[in-house]
Design a protein around this motif. Structure first.
Motif, mmCIF file in Angstrom:
data_model
loop_
_atom_site.group_PDB
_atom_site.id
_atom_site.type_symbol
_atom_site.label_atom_id
_atom_site.label_comp_id
_atom_site.label_asym_id
_atom_site.label_seq_id
_atom_site.Cartn_x
_atom_site.Cartn_y
_atom_site.Cartn_z
ATOM 1 N N GLY A 135 4.628 -12.415 -0.804
ATOM 2 C CA GLY A 135 4.065 -13.695 -1.213
ATOM 3 C C GLY A 135 4.712 -14.186 -2.494
ATOM 4 N N GLU A 136 4.700 -15.497 -2.658
ATOM 5 C CA GLU A 136 5.182 -16.102 -3.900
ATOM 6 C C GLU A 136 4.089 -17.016 -4.442
ATOM 7 N N THR A 137 3.767 -16.856 -5.709
ATOM 8 C CA THR A 137 2.740 -17.685 -6.325
ATOM 9 C C THR A 137 3.321 -19.031 -6.750
ATOM 10 N N LYS A 138 2.430 -19.935 -7.152
ATOM 11 C CA LYS A 138 2.890 -21.259 -7.604
ATOM 12 C C LYS A 138 3.731 -21.156 -8.876
ATOM 13 N N ILE B 20 5.033 -11.188 -4.925
ATOM 14 C CA ILE B 20 4.034 -10.127 -4.764
ATOM 15 C C ILE B 20 4.161 -9.508 -3.382
ATOM 16 N N GLU B 21 4.257 -8.192 -3.327
ATOM 17 C CA GLU B 21 4.310 -7.501 -2.044
ATOM 18 C C GLU B 21 2.891 -7.451 -1.464
ATOM 19 N N ILE B 22 2.703 -8.142 -0.345
ATOM 20 C CA ILE B 22 1.389 -8.205 0.297
ATOM 21 C C ILE B 22 1.250 -7.106 1.357
ATOM 22 N N PHE B 23 2.286 -6.977 2.214
ATOM 23 C CA PHE B 23 2.319 -5.928 3.233
ATOM 24 C C PHE B 23 3.606 -5.130 3.094
ATOM 25 N N GLU C 70 5.514 -1.910 5.236
ATOM 26 C CA GLU C 70 5.496 -1.036 6.418
ATOM 27 C C GLU C 70 4.213 -1.237 7.226
ATOM 28 N N GLY C 71 3.857 -2.485 7.422
ATOM 29 C CA GLY C 71 2.766 -2.854 8.298
ATOM 30 C C GLY C 71 1.367 -2.782 7.721
ATOM 31 N N ASN C 72 1.231 -2.359 6.456
ATOM 32 C CA ASN C 72 -0.106 -2.202 5.870
ATOM 33 C C ASN C 72 -0.205 -2.881 4.518
ATOM 34 N N TRP C 73 -1.429 -3.021 4.038
ATOM 35 C CA TRP C 73 -1.665 -3.631 2.731
ATOM 36 C C TRP C 73 -0.855 -2.892 1.662
ATOM 37 N N ALA C 74 -0.253 -3.652 0.774
ATOM 38 C CA ALA C 74 0.538 -3.064 -0.305
ATOM 39 C C ALA C 74 -0.248 -3.013 -1.622
ATOM 40 N N PHE C 75 -1.481 -3.456 -1.587
ATOM 41 C CA PHE C 75 -2.310 -3.438 -2.810
ATOM 42 C C PHE C 75 -3.706 -2.899 -2.487
#
Length: 411
Positions: A393-396, A401-404, A406-411
């Motif tokens: 993801g990229e913020t405004k 930000i790494e959201i996923f 290897e297929g799973n939540w990164a946070f």
């Protein structure tokens, strides 16, 4: 260990208490297959015990449905019954909850004229447009659940006897809906709280875009509209009552900017649409619109879906689901969107939920369009998640930000 009758009754109670969260003197409308008559009676019993004023059931039957498609003339499918749409609207105006049991042979209409199916899908979408505003805007509580039918169970477990297939599918459904916990209601409360923590994190980040990549060739950039809202686990109706629209549910979702989707995405699970399967399909997007597509199975059905209206060629939902969700870990392909979408990250063709943008439920169609919200007569989820999917993801403010991972939540 709980016996089957105990599990069944607890499941029925969960559906009306947590799913719909039925309130005193509230009507309940149930849409159900006739094979589920015993379960529907349990739903009604539990609903009345919780104070429901009325339980109305709309029955459907696969044999009759197929006979109709095989024998009725095209004009029948061009004219969806107004009385049926009017009855749903009338119940919606009374504040009813709507509980649908999703359980159908995924290949029921495999050999039926696809034009009849497409015509019926379009006419029903037009006729039910006003009623769907009550559910898609969360004015009324609604919930989709499932039970096995013989034909569906045999599609999922083709190598065992029919009775064994039904038993295996019941077990899978109970596990997916947390009925294997000692206290399913408490388990759901904890599960919903966990989903909410993901929702809160993403809403605080105010993401501008999501970039999807996977080794299967998926490379898709998805812009998000200003003021978008992430949701998941449950919703709040117009009377400020919490309900859970899907049981099971694992997703955290929002809407894309209608014209902000570019790149290529590959499906990772079969899509059951209108009694037919669409599988192994590839979609190319430009400025939000599907400009090219192919499918190894069901391309003609996919074409008919896109022909419903212009909005069907755009996306209305972006949903994040970890690959290690309980449904995914079961290694069962349910051939039923309610389950398969909760085993995989997915998108939806067509109409966006107005509740996924700030003040969207108070906007008319023109105002929603101005905010980049897609509108359509249809809303169809399709699965794209994989074990190696990456979503960044990229913020405004330009922060990545790494959201996923290897297929799973990164946070």
């Amino acid at each position: 260990m709980k016996n089957f009758e105990t599990l069944l009754n607890e499941y029925a109670k969960l559906c009306v208490k947590v799913g719909i969260n039925i309130q005193p003197n509230q009507p309940l409308v149930i849409n159900a297959p006739i094979e589920g008559i015993e379960f529907v009676r349990l739903l009604a019993k539990n609903a009345y015990e919780l104070g429901a004023s009325e339980v109305h059931v709309n029955w459907n039957d696969e044999v009759l449905t197929k006979l109709k498609y095989e024998n009725a003339p095209m004009e029948v499918f061009e004219n969806f019954p107004k009385w049926y749409a009017d009855s749903l609207e009338e119940y919606a105006k009374k504040g009813a909850g709507f509980l649908s049991i999703s359980a159908q042979d995924p290949e029921l209409l495999k050999d039926i004229d696809p034009k009849k199916i497409a015509t019926n899908n379009k006419s029903s979408s037009i006729a039910l447009k006003e009623w769907r505003k009550y559910t898609m805007n969360d004015i009324n509580p609604w919930c989709v659940v499932s039970i096995p039918t013989k034909s569906w169970a045999k599609r999922v477990f083709p190598d065992v006897r029919e009775d064994e297939a039904v038993e295996k599918l019941w077990t899978a459904i109970f596990n997916a809906t947390r009925m294997n916990f000692e206290d399913p209601v408490k388990a759901w409360e904890e599960h919903i709280a966990n989903i909410k923590s993901k929702v809160d994190y993403l809403n605080k980040k105010e993401l501008k875009s999501l970039h999807y990549t996977s080794s299967n060739g998926t490379d898709l950039m998805v812009e998000l509209p200003k003021g978008h809202i992430w949701a998941g686990g449950g919703a709040i109706d117009s009377k400020k009552v919490f309900f859970a629209p899907n049981m099971p549910t694992e997703e955290v979702y929002t809407m894309p900017l209608k014209t902000g989707v570019n790149g290529v995405v590959y499906s990772t699970k079969p899509l059951n649409y209108g009694g037919n399967l669409i599988d192994e399909f590839k979609l190319t997007f430009k400025d939000g619109k599907v400009v090219d597509y192919d499918a190894k199975i069901g391309k003609e059905v996919l074409t008919d879906l896109f022909d419903i209206d212009e909005g069907a060629k755009y996306l209305g939902e972006v949903a994040l689901v970890p690959f290690d969700s309980p449904i995914s870990q079961s290694n069962i392909v349910f051939l039923n969107t309610l389950f398969d979408e909760n085993a995989s990250c997915h998108f939806a063709f067509g109409k966006a939920y107005p509740t996924n943008i700030k003040d969207g439920e108070n906007m008319n169609d023109e105002e929603l369009e101005a905010h980049g919200v897609n509108n359509s007569l249809t809303h169809v989820d399709f699965m794209v998640g994989s074990s190696d999917m990456s979503i960044v993801g990229e913020t405004k403010d330009g922060e990545k930000i790494e959201i996923f991972k290897e297929g799973n939540w990164a946070f």
